[in-house]
Write a protein that holds these residues in place. Structure first.
Motif, PDB file in Angstrom:
ATOM      1  N   ASP A  55      23.102 -41.330 -30.071  1.00 16.44           N
ATOM      2  CA  ASP A  55      22.932 -40.667 -28.780  1.00 16.44           C
ATOM      3  C   ASP A  55      23.572 -39.288 -28.834  1.00 16.44           C
ATOM      4  O   ASP A  55      24.559 -39.071 -29.540  1.00 16.44           O
ATOM      5  CB  ASP A  55      23.608 -41.485 -27.674  1.00 16.44           C
ATOM      6  N   PRO A  56      23.034 -38.314 -28.051  1.00 16.84           N
ATOM      7  CA  PRO A  56      23.657 -36.997 -28.013  1.00 16.84           C
ATOM      8  C   PRO A  56      25.087 -37.081 -27.560  1.00 16.84           C
ATOM      9  O   PRO A  56      25.434 -37.938 -26.736  1.00 16.84           O
ATOM     10  CB  PRO A  56      22.775 -36.223 -27.003  1.00 16.84           C
ATOM     11  N   VAL A  57      25.934 -36.202 -28.076  1.00 17.07           N
ATOM     12  CA  VAL A  57      27.350 -36.206 -27.726  1.00 17.07           C
ATOM     13  C   VAL A  57      27.522 -35.523 -26.392  1.00 17.07           C
ATOM     14  O   VAL A  57      27.083 -34.386 -26.203  1.00 17.07           O
ATOM     15  CB  VAL A  57      28.186 -35.477 -28.793  1.00 17.07           C
ATOM     16  N   PRO A  58      28.162 -36.189 -25.386  1.00 17.98           N
ATOM     17  CA  PRO A  58      28.342 -35.536 -24.096  1.00 17.98           C
ATOM     18  C   PRO A  58      29.333 -34.418 -24.167  1.00 17.98           C
ATOM     19  O   PRO A  58      30.252 -34.432 -24.995  1.00 17.98           O
ATOM     20  CB  PRO A  58      28.865 -36.685 -23.202  1.00 17.98           C
ATOM     21  N   ALA A  59      29.142 -33.413 -23.332  1.00 22.46           N
ATOM     22  CA  ALA A  59      30.067 -32.280 -23.306  1.00 22.46           C
ATOM     23  C   ALA A  59      31.382 -32.722 -22.707  1.00 22.46           C
ATOM     24  O   ALA A  59      31.454 -33.564 -21.812  1.00 22.46           O
ATOM     25  CB  ALA A  59      29.472 -31.151 -22.488  1.00 22.46           C
ATOM     26  N   GLU A  60      32.479 -32.150 -23.213  1.00 18.98           N
ATOM     27  CA  GLU A  60      33.796 -32.467 -22.700  1.00 18.98           C
ATOM     28  C   GLU A  60      33.974 -31.800 -21.354  1.00 18.98           C
ATOM     29  O   GLU A  60      33.561 -30.666 -21.135  1.00 18.98           O
ATOM     30  CB  GLU A  60      34.872 -31.992 -23.662  1.00 18.98           C
ATOM     31  N   GLU A  65      37.435 -43.850 -35.465  1.00 15.03           N
ATOM     32  CA  GLU A  65      38.093 -43.109 -34.387  1.00 15.03           C
ATOM     33  C   GLU A  65      38.115 -41.614 -34.691  1.00 15.03           C
ATOM     34  O   GLU A  65      37.892 -40.779 -33.802  1.00 15.03           O
ATOM     35  CB  GLU A  65      39.519 -43.634 -34.202  1.00 15.03           C
ATOM     36  N   ALA A  66      38.364 -41.267 -35.959  1.00 17.38           N
ATOM     37  CA  ALA A  66      38.358 -39.855 -36.335  1.00 17.38           C
ATOM     38  C   ALA A  66      36.971 -39.240 -36.150  1.00 17.38           C
ATOM     39  O   ALA A  66      36.835 -38.104 -35.694  1.00 17.38           O
ATOM     40  CB  ALA A  66      38.820 -39.708 -37.786  1.00 17.38           C
ATOM     41  N   CYS A  67      35.920 -40.003 -36.495  1.00 15.50           N
ATOM     42  CA  CYS A  67      34.545 -39.510 -36.310  1.00 15.50           C
ATOM     43  C   CYS A  67      34.237 -39.312 -34.832  1.00 15.50           C
ATOM     44  O   CYS A  67      33.626 -38.307 -34.441  1.00 15.50           O
ATOM     45  CB  CYS A  67      33.548 -40.488 -36.937  1.00 15.50           C
ATOM     46  N   ARG A  68      34.649 -40.290 -34.000  1.00  8.47           N
ATOM     47  CA  ARG A  68      34.415 -40.146 -32.566  1.00  8.47           C
ATOM     48  C   ARG A  68      35.137 -38.923 -32.011  1.00  8.47           C
ATOM     49  O   ARG A  68      34.621 -38.207 -31.151  1.00  8.47           O
ATOM     50  CB  ARG A  68      34.871 -41.408 -31.830  1.00  8.47           C
ATOM     51  N   ALA A  69      36.346 -38.681 -32.498  1.00  6.84           N
ATOM     52  CA  ALA A  69      37.101 -37.523 -32.021  1.00  6.84           C
ATOM     53  C   ALA A  69      36.495 -36.210 -32.505  1.00  6.84           C
ATOM     54  O   ALA A  69      36.590 -35.184 -31.833  1.00  6.84           O
ATOM     55  CB  ALA A  69      38.564 -37.630 -32.475  1.00  6.84           C
ATOM     56  N   LEU A 102      33.169 -35.635 -33.252  1.00  8.60           N
ATOM     57  CA  LEU A 102      31.789 -35.364 -32.847  1.00  8.60           C
ATOM     58  C   LEU A 102      31.665 -34.307 -31.750  1.00  8.60           C
ATOM     59  O   LEU A 102      30.782 -33.451 -31.828  1.00  8.60           O
ATOM     60  CB  LEU A 102      31.105 -36.670 -32.418  1.00  8.60           C
ATOM     61  N   PRO A 103      32.512 -34.334 -30.698  1.00  9.30           N
ATOM     62  CA  PRO A 103      32.391 -33.243 -29.706  1.00  9.30           C
ATOM     63  C   PRO A 103      32.588 -31.866 -30.326  1.00  9.30           C
ATOM     64  O   PRO A 103      31.878 -30.916 -29.983  1.00  9.30           O
ATOM     65  CB  PRO A 103      33.484 -33.585 -28.685  1.00  9.30           C
ATOM     66  N   GLY A 104      33.554 -31.756 -31.239  1.00  9.19           N
ATOM     67  CA  GLY A 104      33.758 -30.470 -31.909  1.00  9.19           C
ATOM     68  C   GLY A 104      32.570 -30.087 -32.761  1.00  9.19           C
ATOM     69  O   GLY A 104      32.159 -28.921 -32.789  1.00  9.19           O
ATOM     70  N   LEU A 105      31.993 -31.063 -33.450  1.00  9.80           N
ATOM     71  CA  LEU A 105      30.805 -30.789 -34.264  1.00  9.80           C
ATOM     72  C   LEU A 105      29.632 -30.382 -33.389  1.00  9.80           C
ATOM     73  O   LEU A 105      28.830 -29.520 -33.767  1.00  9.80           O
ATOM     74  CB  LEU A 105      30.445 -32.030 -35.089  1.00  9.80           C
ATOM     75  N   ALA A 106      29.518 -31.010 -32.203  1.00  8.02           N
ATOM     76  CA  ALA A 106      28.439 -30.624 -31.296  1.00  8.02           C
ATOM     77  C   ALA A 106      28.605 -29.179 -30.857  1.00  8.02           C
ATOM     78  O   ALA A 106      27.626 -28.432 -30.750  1.00  8.02           O
ATOM     79  CB  ALA A 106      28.423 -31.555 -30.077  1.00  8.02           C
ATOM     80  N   GLY A 107      29.858 -28.772 -30.608  1.00 10.49           N
ATOM     81  CA  GLY A 107      30.105 -27.381 -30.251  1.00 10.49           C
ATOM     82  C   GLY A 107      29.747 -26.426 -31.372  1.00 10.49           C
ATOM     83  O   GLY A 107      29.156 -25.365 -31.145  1.00 10.49           O
TER      84      GLY A 107
END
Length: 219
Positions: A213-218, A67-71, A73-78
């Motif tokens: 898969d690529p992380v979708p933008a928030e 769950e922490a990794c999923r949370a 990933l969007p920040g890491l993508a940014g």
């Protein structure tokens, strides 16, 4: 009032005095073999209970990590996208610095390259008008004559100076057509194309984790 409770006898005798029922009493003495058997069984049961508890804790911990990794990933993508933008800006700055240094040392190189690229278009025109910045006029006539001869152009080359042109900028007018180059305009086009590519890519670039898969933008 509470309902009366029936008295239970620990030992019941029949009419002849023989015991017909006796409540089992706790065992007070155990042989060594039975003690060892009970100890082994209790140890095994305790070990199984401990392992089951550890497995449950491990599963819970793994779920929390996932769950922490999923949370994150969007920040890491940014962060990765910002890094790509910074790398692109640095590459542009380095490229511009290299181009400026090359123009300082070889100011007529872009013009020579243009003549070589346009050799087939200008081979039959009688006159070629070349407009450059005034500071490039010195020594350029001989260089253009050499290049024209090398590409097989036999017409006349006329040089003109025009104030306000950027260093290395030029215009080639050959009657039926024209060609122009401005390093500032070229750099601006490269920057605009790169910015458009980064904007289109956004946070949907290559996966941060191979195979993911690529992380979708928030939103």
């Amino acid at each position: 009032m509470t309902a009366p409770q029936k008295f239970a006898f620990d030992t019941i005798f029949d009419g002849e005095g023989d015991v017909v029922f006796s409540t089992p009493r706790p065992k007070r003495l155990y042989p060594a073999e039975e003690v060892e058997q009970i100890r082994t069984q209790a140890y095994a049961e305790g070990e199984q209970a401990a392992l089951a508890g550890m497995a449950a804790l491990q599963a819970q911990a793994l779920a929390q990590v996932a769950e922490a990794c999923r949370a994150a990933l969007p920040g890491l993508a940014g962060v990765a996208h910002a890094h790509r933008e910074g790398s692109a800006a640095l590459a542009q700055a380095c490229g511009r610095a290299i181009a400026d240094a090359a123009l300082d040392r070889f100011p007529d190189a872009p013009l020579r390259a243009a003549l070589a690229a346009l050799a087939r278009e200008i081979e039959a025109v009688p006159r070629l008008v070349v407009t450059v910045a005034p500071e490039l006029l010195d020594g350029l006539e001989a260089a253009l004559a050499e290049t024209a001869q090398a590409v097989g152009y036999a017409g006349a080359v006329q040089l003109r100076g025009e104030a306000g042109r950027a260093r290395g900028a030029f215009t080639l007018d050959f009657g039926d057509g024209a060609a122009a180059f401005d390093p500032d305009t070229a750099a601006a086009r490269v920057a605009a194309a790169l910015d458009a590519a980064l904007a289109a890519e956004g946070l949907h670039a290559e996966p941060l984790v191979p195979g993911a898969d690529p992380v979708p933008a928030e939103s």
